[in-house]
Design a protein around this motif. Structure first.
Motif, PDB file in Angstrom:
ATOM      1  N   ASN A   6      10.246   9.415 -23.166  1.00 44.66           N
ATOM      2  CA  ASN A   6      10.240   7.984 -22.866  1.00 44.66           C
ATOM      3  C   ASN A   6      10.064   7.094 -24.095  1.00 44.66           C
ATOM      4  O   ASN A   6       9.552   5.982 -23.997  1.00 44.66           O
ATOM      5  N   ALA A   7      10.500   7.556 -25.253  1.00 43.15           N
ATOM      6  CA  ALA A   7      10.375   6.768 -26.485  1.00 43.15           C
ATOM      7  C   ALA A   7      11.587   5.874 -26.688  1.00 43.15           C
ATOM      8  O   ALA A   7      12.718   6.306 -26.499  1.00 43.15           O
ATOM      9  N   GLU A   8      11.324   4.624 -27.087  1.00 42.89           N
ATOM     10  CA  GLU A   8      12.430   3.783 -27.524  1.00 42.89           C
ATOM     11  C   GLU A   8      12.652   4.078 -28.995  1.00 42.89           C
ATOM     12  O   GLU A   8      11.723   4.444 -29.714  1.00 42.89           O
ATOM     13  N   LEU A   9      13.899   3.944 -29.413  1.00 42.78           N
ATOM     14  CA  LEU A   9      14.258   4.245 -30.798  1.00 42.78           C
ATOM     15  C   LEU A   9      14.686   2.975 -31.513  1.00 42.78           C
ATOM     16  O   LEU A   9      15.518   2.216 -31.004  1.00 42.78           O
ATOM     17  N   HIS A  10      14.117   2.741 -32.685  1.00 46.14           N
ATOM     18  CA  HIS A  10      14.469   1.592 -33.515  1.00 46.14           C
ATOM     19  C   HIS A  10      15.477   2.088 -34.546  1.00 46.14           C
ATOM     20  O   HIS A  10      15.161   2.942 -35.368  1.00 46.14           O
ATOM     21  N   VAL A  11      16.688   1.573 -34.457  1.00 41.54           N
ATOM     22  CA  VAL A  11      17.815   2.128 -35.198  1.00 41.54           C
ATOM     23  C   VAL A  11      18.429   1.079 -36.135  1.00 41.54           C
ATOM     24  O   VAL A  11      18.634  -0.069 -35.749  1.00 41.54           O
ATOM     25  N   THR A  12      18.705   1.497 -37.346  1.00 44.05           N
ATOM     26  CA  THR A  12      19.547   0.731 -38.263  1.00 44.05           C
ATOM     27  C   THR A  12      20.807   1.563 -38.422  1.00 44.05           C
ATOM     28  O   THR A  12      20.725   2.762 -38.700  1.00 44.05           O
ATOM     29  N   CYS A  44      19.030  -2.322 -34.046  1.00 44.33           N
ATOM     30  CA  CYS A  44      18.941  -2.425 -32.600  1.00 44.33           C
ATOM     31  C   CYS A  44      17.840  -1.504 -32.094  1.00 44.33           C
ATOM     32  O   CYS A  44      17.296  -0.700 -32.849  1.00 44.33           O
ATOM     33  N   VAL A  45      17.529  -1.628 -30.822  1.00 41.86           N
ATOM     34  CA  VAL A  45      16.548  -0.762 -30.184  1.00 41.86           C
ATOM     35  C   VAL A  45      17.231  -0.067 -29.019  1.00 41.86           C
ATOM     36  O   VAL A  45      17.843  -0.724 -28.174  1.00 41.86           O
ATOM     37  N   PHE A  46      17.161   1.268 -29.011  1.00 43.26           N
ATOM     38  CA  PHE A  46      17.667   2.026 -27.866  1.00 43.26           C
ATOM     39  C   PHE A  46      16.500   2.193 -26.902  1.00 43.26           C
ATOM     40  O   PHE A  46      15.524   2.864 -27.235  1.00 43.26           O
TER      41      PHE A  46
END
Length: 119
Positions: free
Chosen positions: A103-109, A83-85
């Motif tokens: 302001n960074a989006e986080l790419h999470v597994t 998902c992406v936070f």
């Protein structure tokens, strides 16, 4: 409340591996998760698999950024997803100095390893 009458989730979760389909975390329960976090650039900023220790937190109790609560409640035990936070559900305007820019989006597994009632 009927499932189709519920508002859409804050985080869009893409399932990689199905879980048990029975046990989903509820507010106040403690979850153990494994995860990998990357920036949009692909730079890895954290990884529990490398530490060989799941991360634990109480769901919906303000212990973590809102993205974790929004994502983990959609998973059943054993489920793994990506998902992406968005920044507003991650570290926002402050970021996490030295690790996550503002302001960074986080790419999470993430993988839901266990749910428990205790700490």
């Amino acid at each position: 409340v009927a499932r189709d009458a519920m508002p859409p989730p804050l985080i869009d979760v893409q399932i990689i591996r199905a879980g048990d389909g029975k046990y989903y975390p509820k507010p106040g329960e403690t979850v153990a998760i494994h995860y990998t976090i990357k920036l949009a650039s692909g730079k890895e900023v954290d990884n529990t698999y490398k530490r060989k220790q799941p991360f634990r937190f109480k769901v919906a109790c303000g212990q973590v950024v809102k993205g974790w609560d929004a994502a983990v409640t959609q998973l059943s035990v054993g489920e793994k997803a990506t998902c992406v936070f968005p920044a507003r559900l991650a570290y926002g305007e402050k970021g996490f100095p030295g690790l996550i820019p503002k302001n960074a989006e986080l790419h999470v597994t993430l993988e839901l390893v266990a749910i428990s009632m205790g700490d």
